[in-house]
Design an enzyme around this catalytic site. Sequence first.
Site, short mmCIF file in Angstrom:
data_model
loop_
_atom_site.label_atom_id
_atom_site.label_comp_id
_atom_site.label_asym_id
_atom_site.label_seq_id
_atom_site.Cartn_x
_atom_site.Cartn_y
_atom_site.Cartn_z
N ILE A 104 -29.35 -75.40 -59.05
CA ILE A 104 -28.83 -76.27 -59.94
C ILE A 104 -27.95 -75.52 -60.90
CG2 ILE A 104 -30.77 -78.00 -59.95
CD1 ILE A 104 -31.79 -76.46 -62.34
N GLY A 105 -27.55 -74.32 -60.71
CA GLY A 105 -26.53 -73.83 -61.57
C GLY A 105 -26.29 -72.23 -61.14
N GLY B 209 -24.46 -68.60 -62.80
CA GLY B 209 -23.86 -68.13 -64.20
C GLY B 209 -23.81 -66.55 -63.89
N PHE C 13 -25.32 -63.78 -64.65
CA PHE C 13 -26.38 -62.94 -64.30
C PHE C 13 -27.23 -63.55 -63.14
CE2 PHE C 13 -25.23 -62.13 -69.00
CZ PHE C 13 -24.90 -60.92 -68.79
N GLY C 14 -26.98 -64.53 -62.67
CA GLY C 14 -27.75 -65.17 -61.62
C GLY C 14 -27.75 -66.42 -61.40
N SER C 15 -28.58 -67.04 -60.55
CA SER C 15 -28.84 -68.70 -60.34
C SER C 15 -29.95 -69.06 -60.85
CB SER C 15 -28.82 -68.43 -58.62
OG SER C 15 -27.73 -68.14 -58.01
N VAL C 16 -29.67 -70.37 -61.05
CA VAL C 16 -30.73 -71.21 -61.57
C VAL C 16 -31.33 -72.30 -60.51
CG1 VAL C 16 -31.68 -72.73 -63.40
CG2 VAL C 16 -29.86 -71.05 -63.78
N LYS D 218 -34.70 -69.31 -63.55
CA LYS D 218 -33.61 -68.38 -63.40
C LYS D 218 -33.73 -67.16 -62.76
CE LYS D 218 -31.68 -66.97 -67.34
NZ LYS D 218 -30.77 -66.93 -68.60
N ASP E 99 -23.04 -66.35 -78.35
CA ASP E 99 -22.30 -67.29 -77.05
C ASP E 99 -22.51 -68.52 -77.18
OD1 ASP E 99 -20.76 -67.25 -74.90
OD2 ASP E 99 -22.31 -66.59 -73.41
#
Length: 374
Positions: A55-56, A58, A60-63, A77, A177
């Site tokens: 579902i996402g 970024g 540093f990795g995937s979700v 995550k 951030d």
Amino acid sequence: MKLFSCFSNCFSSAPDTAIDRGGLEAEEENDQNFTVFSYSELKAATHGFSASNKIGEGAFGSVYKGLLGNGTVVAVKMLSVELESMRGEREFVSEIITLSNLKHENLVTLKGCCVDGANRFLVYNYMENNSLAQILLGGEQNRIKLGWEARRAISLGVARGLAYLHEEVEPHIVHRDIKASNILLDQNLIPKVSDFGLSRILRDNVTHISTHVAGTLGYLAPEYAISGRLTRKTDVYSFGVLLLEIISGQTVVNYDSEHGERYLVQKAWEAFRTNSILQLVDPIVGMNYPEEEAVRFVKVGLLCVQETAKLRPEMSRAVRMLTNDIDIEGVQISQPGLVDDLMNIKLGQKTTFPSISSKASSMESSRSPLSSYS
């Protein structure tokens, strides 16, 4: 203690976290709410981390969306750890320790973690309405037509979450951030500030710290980007940009053939100078909204992005301005600061820009759902 069992072996590689290891001693009372998951549990919950559950994604990795054995829907995550820089590892430790200490309606809830060899996992409550970047700035298939009341509530929720971090928590925390993709929304559109992997603390009445620059172009306070001097006013600047996004429905920067790249703070400042603030309000809101309040919200946004950091309000004061408990009629607003060139940003060996894109016009609108968990 559960927290120790999850990541005690990670501290040697992650010294620059938001809360140091001494803060763990105060966490015993929170242990019952924190679960150390096994890799097999999370693998089963996400159907083997299948693409259909993703579902996402970024820096540093995937979700992945997951369904635990007890029927709880979660977001998992999976962090990618860079062996040379240890990026990902530091963020993993910082996220856990910071969120284990924080409890607020407008902060994301961390349910647990998993350490399995080189794999690092963080487990959160699942947010039904994804991120603010998706529903406000994303593609048509993801957008929700937010009315004025929803935008007002989201703005105030984020502001209150930041005021809690900056002024109520001891030691104080700078998020570092704040942006639309790091604001998650539950089924009732209650905003949750997320992604504390870059957060830092201010201890013992310290007003600022010097650190490598990290964040997202367009949201970076100019004094921080240029000098690496991090203060709570750094977050205030980012919130001001976010507030202008919420009111206008526009990204921090977009491109058109006539003007080239145009930053939202520039457009808001021009609207203020020409007494045309209402033209900045997202047309999706419609005609039936409190114009005086909309003008006030834009002015608060501009107060937060003033170039001189000391002129920006503290977050608790910004909340009171938004709710009209502090009258800002006649308050002088100076010009906004802006970092519009990567060459102006302080560079060094430790500098990282996990979210910076030289074409920020696509920076938020192209994000995958829930990428702000990353």
